[in-house]
Structure formats: C-alpha cells, structure tokens
Design a protein around this motif. Structure first.
Motif, mmCIF file in Angstrom:
data_model
loop_
_atom_site.group_PDB
_atom_site.id
_atom_site.type_symbol
_atom_site.label_atom_id
_atom_site.label_comp_id
_atom_site.label_asym_id
_atom_site.label_seq_id
_atom_site.Cartn_x
_atom_site.Cartn_y
_atom_site.Cartn_z
ATOM 1 N N ARG A 141 0.832 -1.210 0.000
ATOM 2 C CA ARG A 141 0.000 0.000 0.000
ATOM 3 C C ARG A 141 0.867 1.261 0.000
ATOM 4 N NH1 ARG A 141 -5.332 0.368 1.838
ATOM 5 N NH2 ARG A 141 -5.084 -1.431 3.199
ATOM 6 N N GLU A 142 1.897 1.261 0.851
ATOM 7 C CA GLU A 142 2.766 2.443 0.905
ATOM 8 C C GLU A 142 3.489 2.664 -0.429
ATOM 9 O OE1 GLU A 142 3.795 2.425 5.701
ATOM 10 O OE2 GLU A 142 4.882 1.085 4.336
ATOM 11 N N LEU A 143 3.886 1.558 -1.050
ATOM 12 C CA LEU A 143 4.581 1.699 -2.337
ATOM 13 C C LEU A 143 3.637 2.229 -3.416
ATOM 14 C CD1 LEU A 143 7.221 1.374 -3.938
ATOM 15 C CD2 LEU A 143 6.540 -0.969 -4.490
ATOM 16 N N TYR A 144 2.401 1.688 -3.437
ATOM 17 C CA TYR A 144 1.527 2.191 -4.513
ATOM 18 C C TYR A 144 1.148 3.642 -4.274
ATOM 19 C CZ TYR A 144 -3.291 1.454 -2.445
ATOM 20 O OH TYR A 144 -4.444 1.508 -1.711
ATOM 21 N N LEU A 145 1.068 4.059 -3.013
ATOM 22 C CA LEU A 145 0.768 5.480 -2.780
ATOM 23 C C LEU A 145 1.952 6.368 -3.189
ATOM 24 C CD1 LEU A 145 -1.452 5.637 0.439
ATOM 25 C CD2 LEU A 145 -2.046 6.318 -1.895
#
Lengths: 453, 453
Positions: free
Chosen positions: A355-359
């Motif tokens: 999730r952090e990477l896609y954000l």
C-alpha cells in the motif's frame, strides 16, 4: 559567459500527472479532450518561459497498468488528445515555447513520422522535439496487427534503424535547395536533393521527403528509455534524455553513466541534456504542501493503486496482503526492465508495504515527488542541478492547471532569485532554449569536408 | 423549407492549383512551407463562409507526373505542409470553417488515423472531414517498404476493410460513456465501452480507441476515386464525393450513377454530396479573365506540361510530336483508370494536339476550368447545380491567395444575389454546413433497436 541555466519542461498528461488528479475539485470536467484547457496550460508555461511542453502518449487504453476496464474506469487515462494534432494546434497559438511530442517507433512508418515532424517544425518556427518511445504494452501491440508484443531487443533494433531512416529523410534537401526563381522557372536545385535509398532489415525507404529541411534541421531528439539499449541509443543520437529517479545518488549515477558514453560517439557532454522527472507539490508553507498532497492521496482508490503498481512492476500483486512487504522475487518483465528494479530497490530501502509503495508511485508513476515550500523545492532542484544529477527537469504538475500554477507562482520566482532560470527567452527555437546546435545537413557537410581535404 | 444551398470548399495545393502558380508575380516565395500564408487563405475562405478547406496530399515527391527531378525542379509540388499538422494548426485559429484532409489508406495504420481524426474533431469542435485516397503512384509505394505498387483491386480491398476498422474504432465509446463523477470516482461507464476485436485479411485491431467519441461522431467521409470500385465504396460509405468532369453531360452521368447506387445500401440521395472540381479564372470582364488565364499559361514550361500529361494519362508521350494528335491506343494503367479515359475522350472530342491537351490540364489537372466574368462563372455553377450535375464544388484557386480573392470578391456575391449560397453559417460543424446527419453510435443504435423490438 553567463551562468549555466536550468531547463524546465511542463510534462502534460491530460488532467495532471497524479492518478487521482481528475477527482481534484479544481480540475474541470472533460479537460482531457478540451483543447481550451490544454491551451490554458500551454499559455501558463509559456508566460513562465518554460523551455517546452512535453506531451506523454500511448496508443491504447492501457489495461496492463489498469488491470481491467472496471479499474480503468476509475482513472482518466482512457481518452485524451493525440500529440501531433494537439501540438500542431498549440503551435498556432503560442510563440516561443518548445513542443515535444511522444511518438512510437514501433507503430509508425518512418516516412510519415519524419514528414509530420518536419511540417510541425515549419508551422511552429522551429520549436519541435520528438520523444522517441518503443511502446512496451501488449494492449498497444494488439491495436497494430499483433497477438504478442515485439520483444524488447527487437523493438530497440527497429528503433535504431528507424532513427537512421528519419534522420536521412530530414536531410533530403539541403537548406538552400529551394531557390524559387520565378523568372527562370527554377524552383529547386536538384543537385541539392538527396534520395535516401535505404534498404535495411525493418525498412525500405527511397525518399526524398516531400517537405523542405525545417528551421531546426530536425526536431530535438529526446529519448526516454533507461535500459542498457536505451542508454546506448541515447548516447549515440539523443539530445535530451527523460529519466526517473527517486534519489540524488541514483540520478547522479545515471547522469555520469550516460554522459560517460558520449565520447565513444565523438560527442561532448553538453550535447545531451539529462532531464529527470519531478512531481512538485508546492505550498506557501511545508504544512500547506503536505495538506495538498494528502488531499490528492486520499482520492486514490485502492483498486487503482494496486493495479497501477502491478502494471509498473510487471507482476500481478493482487494476491498479496496490501499491508505486507513487497515481494522481491518477481519474474523479469519484457516491458520496462529498469522500472521493476527501481521499484524493488525503493521498497527494500524504505521497507514499504505494498500500500505504501503504490501510494508513492500513484502520484508520480515512479518519478521523484517533492512536497514542500518553494524554498524547499528550489533547494532540491538546485542540489540536483549543481551536483551532477540533472541539466533540468520535466516538471509533472500533479493536477492541471492548479499544480502548474502553484509551481510557476511560487517556485519559478525562487529559481530566478537564485540565478538558475531565465526571466526571458533568449532564442526562438527549442534548440536555442536548450543550448543545442542546429545540426548541419550530412550531405552539405560531406561536400565541405571533401572541399577542405 | 429554405432553398437548396450550394456547398463550396476551397481546395488547397500549396501555391495554387495551376502548375505554374508559383511563378505568378503575386505568389509569395516560400508560401508552400509558410503557415502564415496558409492561414491567410483559411481566413479568406472562412470570412466568405465556405463550407470547408480541402487539403490535397501525396506521400512522395512524385516523379511519375514530373518525369524526372529536372522537371520536378520546375514545379512547386516537391515540398509542402502535411495535412494533419496543417489542419490542426488551422483549427486553433479558425472558428467555423470545415477542415478536410487527404490521408491514404494504403500507407497508414487504421488505429493511428482514427485517433488523429477523432482528436482533430475535438480540437476543431466538430469541423473535420477525411478525404480517403488509396495512393496510386510507385514513388509513394517506394517510401513504404515496397518495390512495386499495390495492385488497384488490392488497394481498394484494403481501403474497404480499413474503413470498417476506423468506423468501428470511432464507435469505441458511446457518446455518454464518460460520466466523470468526481465524488464517486467513476470516470467512465465501462458498459458503454466497446472493443472492436477486428480480425480481417489486412488488419487485426482490438481497440478500443483511446479518444472519446468526437463532436461529429466521426469525420465527414469524403471519397475521391471515380473508378468502379471507388464509386461502389462511395455509395456504401461516403458522405461527399470529389470528382473531375470537363462537361455538364459527363458530370450529370456521374451524378446519376453514384446517386443511383445509394438505395442498394439503404441510403437516400441527399446523404452523399457530389462535389466536382472547378478551377475558376475570374475577371471583371470576360477579356480580363482571358488575360489572367493567358498570363498563367505562358508560365508553363513545355517540359513540365508534357510530363504532367504523361503522368496523368499513364503513358510516356515524350516520343510524339507536341503539335500532333493525342494517340488513342495507350496501354491501360494501374493508377487512376478513369482519368485516362476522361483525357482521351476530351482530346478526341475537341481534336486537341498534345500541347493543347497539356495546356488544358496543366491548369486544372483534369478538372473543369472556367474562364470568365463573375456572371459567366455563376451561370455555369448554377447550371450544374440545378441540373443534376453537382451539389456544390471544390473551388481550386489557380494561384494563392489572389485566385481565391478574385472568386470571393466577384463570384460569391453573385451566387448570393441568386440565393444559391449562404451569407452566414447556420451551424458550427462541417456536418451542419453540409446538411449531413450526425451518425449514431452503432452499439447504442443496436441497443435501441433491441429495446424497441
């Protein structure tokens, strides 16, 4: 001699670079097919004395990054204006700003491409650049008579030959070939006309081009691949390279790498401009900038973020826990190889969840996101510019036109105070804005060399 | 209902339609690559309320009509602006006039063509038309990976399939597919998106197009071939047909022929506009017009005239006596078959020498040349328009901009006095100017039909 100056391009993707841009309350509905909105952005960038507009492109509704139509339906990337028509229209209503269009070597014929760029260079008075891409998605291949995509190596081989052909066509006519003598009836001097007679593996093109050699000789050649093959083509032929880096160190390594390859082709370092992407989120204070960023990030639908990441990394991540670590053992991809490595490296270094990477990448699609006050952003730009990481930047407004207005209103004056960016255009062509020489016609050059020896 | 109105297009070939136009003292040097000159012409035609600009094109320096570079060097046809870039630039600086571009089905990919026209239709607010040609010269084929030209029948077969593909792509999105709901995050309704999934003999195209359905649905479809295959494609799909006739009788026969084919495809006669070419040389008196014509004709170099005739007739005439008769036993050509027959018929009917014939066609390239006062020219136009020979005309100014200025200043007011031509635009799109309906999206239509049954 005056101080070395930054180049700044306004990188345009319809409603803005951030994946949720179209949901921003200030973005006008339908802007992606509304010429008046593109014109508004072009005029803002020209008034701020940007070097160029840089138009992204693809030749399909890209389901590989969106995953499915249901996901694609939550983004604004399925419909937008085509670069040649858009930039030609903008050429008629702007005066000085450069116009760089992305056009694929995999799905065009060299004669058609050479001709359109030459024509647009005439129409714009010498303001055109060509961002060469080889198109890396299956969705694109399927619109052009194929079931499978061309292999990476074959795409670059074709791109290499393509470039030789179009450069040959752009030299079909020497600059003084058209004498236009009404009295004698001589329109051109046929001794200054050169057939190409190219017969290669991918193309067979006789020439000559049916457009006179254009104001810039040929468009500024821009390259966007960061693979080994891409870097080598860039070193041999490109005049500007568009690249993606998340850290100063990575950008410095890339900068040194490509500049170091130039000598092999008899070229000097200043003949190739290195232009990383930057997605700036600017506030009057650091806090205001963070709030703006947060507002955009909250508009990203998880389904969109995950699909986008899967597309960029070249592997389906939908089976994994969104809040777990990014798996490092993914299969190698035929698409942008260098992109997967970049993303895995970032996730490992900062221990990011999926999730952090896609954000992170939802905003800037792998490009460098800088959130801060004008001073903070100018500091970063200056740091990269003065420490061997960049000759300038492709500025990717997170949403349009507001994200560009913020940058122009706040960051550009700060860059000017520091003596880094022009207050007025010095030249009229894109080559002049970039400080690149106008290439001589190869046949005229050969004649001069013969005469001198 | 108001009186049936003429359609008038300004047909543009760089410096003008007459082969010696560039030598006319009023034609600016370099006009063929000077956007400002094209814009001047576009503004003249728009101020006169013409339906459209109609841009000719070819994808080679055509040595088949010029014979050799030495001959081509005496004409101004070797270099000019490309239609997509030119018309897009003009779209940004005009408001109402239609923009018809000639683009080949033989040397383009349907996805690229469909996309550029859709984009240009958005940019222009629905003013675009596409003149479909199949390209009939070897010089063009040689710029696109071929040693020989495609056979006439094969070109038309490809053109037929090409048209099906692009029409399918233009219907990829229903008109109301893009909901752009910022709050819910729904950008489009995927139920109103349609993949084409075309797999044919010449093309394999998955779709969808990455441009929303454009203001006109799709560009006005114009066809220019007058061969049997060309007429049949026109009857099936074209909305306007551009044709060449030297006499009222020939034009009437053609008009009746193509209009008569429409019923077979479930179409009404008014769904296809027949637009012959007319090259008007206008004077304040008949004598002044003749003097203007003479001035131009004297600028035609014999070598150019002969080569042009040889190219059009599809046979080398250089071995014959220029002042002897035109030989009637020429070999049949793979190029424009109908053109050879037209020229031989004209030469026989009027007993023309080779020189006389080339001087006839040097001006208008097989089109109808009318030399006279405004009243005389209006009489001819009215005669054709009211007697089943034409729904309007492609007006081919002999030189630019002067030849168009003459027509607008003298003939257009006379046509208005007779109630034949508009004084103001009634609509905003090219379809509205031509009185053509906006086509419904085929998928939406099918749904309506299912719901009604």
């Amino acid at each position: 001699m005056s101080k070395r100056q930054l180049s700044l391009n306004a990188f345009l993707m319809a409603t803005g670079h951030h994946i949720a841009a179209w949901r921003h309350p200030d973005v006008p509905a339908g802007a992606e097919v509304d010429f008046k909105e593109y014109l508004r952005v072009a005029r803002l960038a020209e008034a701020a004395k940007f070097d160029a507009l840089f138009v992204a492109d693809g030749v399909a509704v890209n389901l590989e990054s969106a995953g499915s139509y249901e996901v694609a339906a939550r983004t604004a990337r399925a419909s937008y204006l085509e670069p040649f028509t858009l930039l030609s229209a903008l050429a008629a209503v702007t005066e000085r700003i450069g116009l760089i269009g992305t056009v694929s070597t995999s799905f065009n014929e060299p004669f058609n491409l050479a001709r359109k760029f030459a024509s647009l260079d005439w129409i714009s008075g010498g303001r055109v650049g060509w961002n060469q891409v080889t198109s890396n998605t299956l969705a694109e291949a399927r619109n052009f008579n194929r079931d499978e995509h061309l292999d990476h190596a074959l795409r670059y081989e074709r791109a290499d030959e393509f470039l030789d052909v179009v450069k040959g066509l752009w030299d079909s006519w020497e600059d003084d070939a058209f004498v236009r003598d009404q009295a004698s009836g001589q329109f051109f001097d046929s001794a200054k006309l050169h057939e190409l007679n190219h017969r290669g593996k991918h193309f067979q093109v006789k020439g000559p081009l049916n457009v006179a050699r254009s104001p810039q000789g040929y468009p500024v050649l821009v390259q966007a691949g960061s693979s080994e093959a891409g870097k080598e083509i860039a070193a041999r032929t490109a005049e500007a390279i568009f690249t993606a880096h998340q850290s100063l160190e990575s950008a410095q390594a890339f900068y040194a790498d490509v500049k170091g390859r130039l000598a092999r082709y008899g070229r000097r370092p200043e003949e190739l401009k290195v232009l990383p992407g930057i997605l700036p989120i600017v506030g009057r204070t650091a806090e205001e900038a963070q709030a703006k960023y947060q507002q955009l990030q909250e508009l990203v639908h998880p389904q969109v973020g995950l699909s986008l990441l899967s597309g960029m990394i070249g592997a389906d991540l939908s089976g994994y826990d969104l809040d777990g670590p990014v798996p490092q053992d993914l299969p190698e991809t035929n698409g942008g190889k260098s992109r997967q490595a970049l993303l895995l490296d970032l996730a490992a270094r900062e221990q990011l969840s999926i999730r952090e990477l896609y954000l992170r990448i939802a905003g800037a699609r792998g490009h460098w996101t800088v959130v801060g006050s004008a001073e903070q952003i100018a500091d970063q730009i200056q740091l990269w510019f003065e420490n061997g990481a960049a000759d300038g930047f492709n500025v990717m407004p997170p949403w349009l036109p507001g994200g560009l207005e913020d940058f122009i209103e706040l960051v550009v004056p700060e860059l000017r105070r520091r003596g880094l960016f022009r207050a007025e255009y010095a030249g009229t062509t894109l080559r002049e804005h970039f400080g690149l020489a106008r290439p001589e016609n190869q046949y005229a050059l050969q004649r001069q060399q013969r005469a001198a020896s």
